[in-house]
Design a protein around this motif. Structure first.
Motif, PDB file in Angstrom:
ATOM      1  N   ALA A   6     -46.186  15.792  27.163  1.00  0.00           N
ATOM      2  CA  ALA A   6     -46.976  14.906  26.424  1.00  0.00           C
ATOM      3  C   ALA A   6     -46.342  13.936  25.862  1.00  0.00           C
ATOM      4  O   ALA A   6     -46.297  12.762  25.678  1.00  0.00           O
ATOM      5  CB  ALA A   6     -47.143  16.033  24.860  1.00  0.00           C
ATOM      6  N   THR A   7     -44.468  13.559  25.816  1.00  0.00           N
ATOM      7  CA  THR A   7     -43.862  13.110  25.153  1.00  0.00           C
ATOM      8  C   THR A   7     -43.418  11.647  26.431  1.00  0.00           C
ATOM      9  O   THR A   7     -42.555  10.406  26.524  1.00  0.00           O
ATOM     10  CB  THR A   7     -42.863  12.970  24.993  1.00  0.00           C
ATOM     11  OG1 THR A   7     -42.332  13.901  26.024  1.00  0.00           O
ATOM     12  CG2 THR A   7     -42.707  13.805  23.013  1.00  0.00           C
ATOM     13  N   LYS A   8     -43.518  11.533  27.728  1.00  0.00           N
ATOM     14  CA  LYS A   8     -43.792  10.936  28.809  1.00  0.00           C
ATOM     15  C   LYS A   8     -43.968   9.346  28.344  1.00  0.00           C
ATOM     16  O   LYS A   8     -45.451   9.346  28.573  1.00  0.00           O
ATOM     17  CB  LYS A   8     -44.373  11.524  29.995  1.00  0.00           C
ATOM     18  CG  LYS A   8     -43.419  10.810  31.367  1.00  0.00           C
ATOM     19  CD  LYS A   8     -44.326  11.175  32.810  1.00  0.00           C
ATOM     20  CE  LYS A   8     -43.408  11.210  33.750  1.00  0.00           C
ATOM     21  NZ  LYS A   8     -44.312  11.515  35.467  1.00  0.00           N
ATOM     22  N   ASN A   9     -43.133   8.466  29.209  1.00  0.00           N
ATOM     23  CA  ASN A   9     -43.568   6.694  28.426  1.00  0.00           C
ATOM     24  C   ASN A   9     -44.094   6.941  27.037  1.00  0.00           C
ATOM     25  O   ASN A   9     -44.937   5.961  26.880  1.00  0.00           O
ATOM     26  CB  ASN A   9     -44.768   6.779  30.140  1.00  0.00           C
ATOM     27  CG  ASN A   9     -44.132   6.712  31.341  1.00  0.00           C
ATOM     28  OD1 ASN A   9     -43.406   6.444  32.089  1.00  0.00           O
ATOM     29  ND2 ASN A   9     -44.848   6.891  32.268  1.00  0.00           N
TER      30      ASN A   9
ATOM     31  N   VAL B 227     -43.313   9.692  18.300  1.00  0.00           N
ATOM     32  CA  VAL B 227     -44.170  10.971  18.045  1.00  0.00           C
ATOM     33  C   VAL B 227     -44.630  11.126  16.344  1.00  0.00           C
ATOM     34  O   VAL B 227     -43.166  10.917  15.701  1.00  0.00           O
ATOM     35  CB  VAL B 227     -43.154  11.817  18.714  1.00  0.00           C
ATOM     36  CG1 VAL B 227     -43.555  14.140  18.435  1.00  0.00           C
ATOM     37  CG2 VAL B 227     -43.108  12.056  19.932  1.00  0.00           C
ATOM     38  N   LEU B 228     -45.250  11.183  15.876  1.00  0.00           N
ATOM     39  CA  LEU B 228     -46.002  11.940  14.847  1.00  0.00           C
ATOM     40  C   LEU B 228     -46.257  13.486  14.985  1.00  0.00           C
ATOM     41  O   LEU B 228     -46.962  13.898  15.898  1.00  0.00           O
ATOM     42  CB  LEU B 228     -46.594  11.296  14.097  1.00  0.00           C
ATOM     43  CG  LEU B 228     -47.211   9.599  14.076  1.00  0.00           C
ATOM     44  CD1 LEU B 228     -48.010   9.134  13.635  1.00  0.00           C
ATOM     45  CD2 LEU B 228     -45.427   9.373  13.409  1.00  0.00           C
ATOM     46  N   HIS B 229     -45.246  14.117  15.071  1.00  0.00           N
ATOM     47  CA  HIS B 229     -45.093  15.644  14.706  1.00  0.00           C
ATOM     48  C   HIS B 229     -45.701  16.151  13.832  1.00  0.00           C
ATOM     49  O   HIS B 229     -45.121  16.287  12.674  1.00  0.00           O
ATOM     50  CB  HIS B 229     -43.738  16.128  15.275  1.00  0.00           C
ATOM     51  CG  HIS B 229     -43.291  18.363  15.254  1.00  0.00           C
ATOM     52  ND1 HIS B 229     -44.191  18.350  16.600  1.00  0.00           N
ATOM     53  CD2 HIS B 229     -43.164  18.548  14.709  1.00  0.00           C
ATOM     54  CE1 HIS B 229     -44.417  19.348  16.521  1.00  0.00           C
ATOM     55  NE2 HIS B 229     -43.006  20.229  15.451  1.00  0.00           N
ATOM     56  N   GLN B 230     -47.042  17.097  14.403  1.00  0.00           N
ATOM     57  CA  GLN B 230     -47.281  17.492  13.145  1.00  0.00           C
ATOM     58  C   GLN B 230     -48.166  18.906  13.040  1.00  0.00           C
ATOM     59  O   GLN B 230     -48.782  19.880  12.378  1.00  0.00           O
ATOM     60  CB  GLN B 230     -49.244  16.649  12.534  1.00  0.00           C
ATOM     61  CG  GLN B 230     -49.025  15.369  12.852  1.00  0.00           C
ATOM     62  CD  GLN B 230     -48.445  14.806  10.760  1.00  0.00           C
ATOM     63  OE1 GLN B 230     -48.443  14.733   9.827  1.00  0.00           O
ATOM     64  NE2 GLN B 230     -47.056  14.295  11.591  1.00  0.00           N
TER      65      GLN B 230
ATOM     66  N   ALA C 267     -37.989  17.330  23.820  1.00  0.00           N
ATOM     67  CA  ALA C 267     -38.196  15.954  24.928  1.00  0.00           C
ATOM     68  C   ALA C 267     -38.323  15.255  24.380  1.00  0.00           C
ATOM     69  O   ALA C 267     -38.238  14.092  24.977  1.00  0.00           O
ATOM     70  CB  ALA C 267     -40.287  17.094  25.052  1.00  0.00           C
ATOM     71  N   SER C 268     -38.498  14.255  22.658  1.00  0.00           N
ATOM     72  CA  SER C 268     -38.533  13.764  22.572  1.00  0.00           C
ATOM     73  C   SER C 268     -37.179  12.501  23.001  1.00  0.00           C
ATOM     74  O   SER C 268     -36.724  11.654  23.834  1.00  0.00           O
ATOM     75  CB  SER C 268     -38.613  13.449  21.133  1.00  0.00           C
ATOM     76  OG  SER C 268     -39.631  13.737  20.996  1.00  0.00           O
TER      77      SER C 268
ATOM     78  N   ARG D 135     -38.835   6.346  17.712  1.00  0.00           N
ATOM     79  CA  ARG D 135     -38.541   7.781  16.623  1.00  0.00           C
ATOM     80  C   ARG D 135     -39.479   8.900  16.587  1.00  0.00           C
ATOM     81  O   ARG D 135     -40.230   8.768  16.796  1.00  0.00           O
ATOM     82  CB  ARG D 135     -39.042   6.938  15.433  1.00  0.00           C
ATOM     83  CG  ARG D 135     -38.851   7.015  13.890  1.00  0.00           C
ATOM     84  CD  ARG D 135     -38.256   5.772  12.916  1.00  0.00           C
ATOM     85  NE  ARG D 135     -37.817   4.695  12.854  1.00  0.00           N
ATOM     86  CZ  ARG D 135     -37.470   4.154  12.378  1.00  0.00           C
ATOM     87  NH1 ARG D 135     -38.599   3.689  11.500  1.00  0.00           N
ATOM     88  NH2 ARG D 135     -36.697   2.985  12.563  1.00  0.00           N
ATOM     89  N   PHE D 136     -39.230  10.175  15.791  1.00  0.00           N
ATOM     90  CA  PHE D 136     -39.613  11.252  16.020  1.00  0.00           C
ATOM     91  C   PHE D 136     -39.946  11.435  14.264  1.00  0.00           C
ATOM     92  O   PHE D 136     -38.661  11.756  13.657  1.00  0.00           O
ATOM     93  CB  PHE D 136     -38.990  12.237  16.333  1.00  0.00           C
ATOM     94  CG  PHE D 136     -39.292  13.611  16.177  1.00  0.00           C
ATOM     95  CD1 PHE D 136     -40.191  13.988  17.356  1.00  0.00           C
ATOM     96  CD2 PHE D 136     -39.281  14.346  15.225  1.00  0.00           C
ATOM     97  CE1 PHE D 136     -40.310  15.134  17.282  1.00  0.00           C
ATOM     98  CE2 PHE D 136     -39.219  15.827  15.410  1.00  0.00           C
ATOM     99  CZ  PHE D 136     -40.306  16.213  16.386  1.00  0.00           C
ATOM    100  N   VAL D 137     -40.897  10.843  13.893  1.00  0.00           N
ATOM    101  CA  VAL D 137     -41.326  11.052  12.505  1.00  0.00           C
ATOM    102  C   VAL D 137     -42.108  12.890  11.906  1.00  0.00           C
ATOM    103  O   VAL D 137     -43.800  13.222  13.851  1.00  0.00           O
ATOM    104  CB  VAL D 137     -42.137   9.847  11.803  1.00  0.00           C
ATOM    105  CG1 VAL D 137     -42.588  10.299  10.315  1.00  0.00           C
ATOM    106  CG2 VAL D 137     -41.916   9.106  11.904  1.00  0.00           C
TER     107      VAL D 137
END
Length: 326
Positions: A73-76, A80-83, A113-114, A121-123
């Motif tokens: 899911a994180t490829k390219n 990320v908005l991690h809900q 993965a991120s 940025r990982f929110v």
């Protein structure tokens, strides 16, 4: 809504859920490419059905407990908005192991993965439950108590892991402590339904809702559009805002008794007999925080967060949506 991000590729985990699907919608409307990862444990296919034919939307049916799904899911992806999470204090009390697996192990998988795919940025969705037994009001980010439920433990651990990944690997993280979010697409059904959609459905069916306790417990109810704004602004906020957590709320509090009065008023516009439906008072729930009221000064300062929807304004929007869709 100012500072809308555009032209980026953004992964929304839990994108078929209540908050996630609202984020997907606004991101697509702002010309972003959106990847949605969901396993439909609590998310719903109908929430993302309108997006499936959108040329910039893609869906991955997967589980954050599986690292391979997270890496795919994180490829390219840029952001990320991690809900994705298993919400609900009562659910976590009934089944702490699954809550831990999803909310901690799944969260760690997403961080790894991120990191490995160099996400900008990982929110992530943090929670007001982190304040635990702290009785101070309003809630200020740097002053928390001890968790009162397994769910609260998992959300606190998320914040600790995010801090470590920033300091150790340089992954930019921002945590958003949501306060009692409500609005369109929030599920009114099931044992763990949130109070507002559950009460709305019961009133619409002329059934008496049950308030846990005497109705004097208070919450900082937060309309979904405020939460969407906070997520989008977190993506574009300056680097001085990262490795931090922020309260995301309206910055006010209303009792459950207040909530019932508003719901009756707004629903009675559609069906006047709702005004006469009585409320039942039951026992208090284990793990419940008596009062919740957020200071949002930090989010205003660092994220330029400017919530536009009070409880009353949000309820009018939500009631209108439920009346048309239930």
């Amino acid at each position: 809504m100012n500072e809308i991000i555009s032209g980026e590729k953004i992964l929304v985990t839990g994108g078929a859920g209540f908050i996630g699907s609202n984020l997907c919608e606004v991101l697509l409307d702002s010309n972003n490419t959106v990847v949605c990862l969901d396993n439909f444990a609590t998310g719903k296919q109908e929430n993302i059905a309108p997006f499936l034919k959108h040329p910039k939307f893609s869906f991955i049916q997967g589980d954050i407990r599986n690292l391979e799904d997270c890496l795919l899911a994180t490829k390219n992806v840029d952001y990320v908005l991690h809900q994705a999470a298993l919400g609900s204090v009562p659910r976590s009390i009934k089944n702490p192991i699954t809550t831990n697996e999803v909310n901690i192990s799944g969260f760690l998988n997403m961080l790894v993965a991120s990191r490995d795919h160099h996400i900008k940025r990982f929110v992530y969705a943090a929670s007001s439950s982190t304040y635990g037994d702290s009785q101070a009001l309003p809630k200020v980010e740097e002053n928390i108590g001890k968790p009162l439920s397994p769910y609260a433990v998992t959300k606190l651990v998320n914040e600790l892991y995010a801090d470590v990944f920033f300091k150790t690997y340089g992954l930019e993280t921002i945590g958003l402590r949501y306060f009692n979010v409500f609005g369109k697409r929030q599920d009114p059904n099931g044992a763990y339904a949130a109070v507002i959609p559950k009460f709305v459905k019961q009133f619409m069916q002329l059934e008496s809702p049950i308030i846990n306790g005497d109705g004097t417990f208070s919450r900082d109810f937060t309309y979904i559009d405020n939460v969407v704004q906070a997520n989008l602004k977190s993506l574009v906020a300056s680097s001085t805002s990262v490795n931090n957590v922020y309260n995301i709320a309206f910055g006010d509090r209303n009792t459950l008794n207040d909530l019932v009065v508003y719901l009756k008023e707004y629903l009675a516009i559609y069906k006047p007999s709702i005004e006469k439906v009585p409320v039942i008072y039951g026992s208090e729930r284990v793990g419940d925080i008596p009062h919740s009221h957020a200071s949002i000064q930090k989010a205003k300062k660092y994220l330029n967060y400017q919530p536009e929807f009070s409880l009353q304004k949000g309820l009018q929007e939500a009631v209108d949506w439920y009346w048309k869709n239930l």
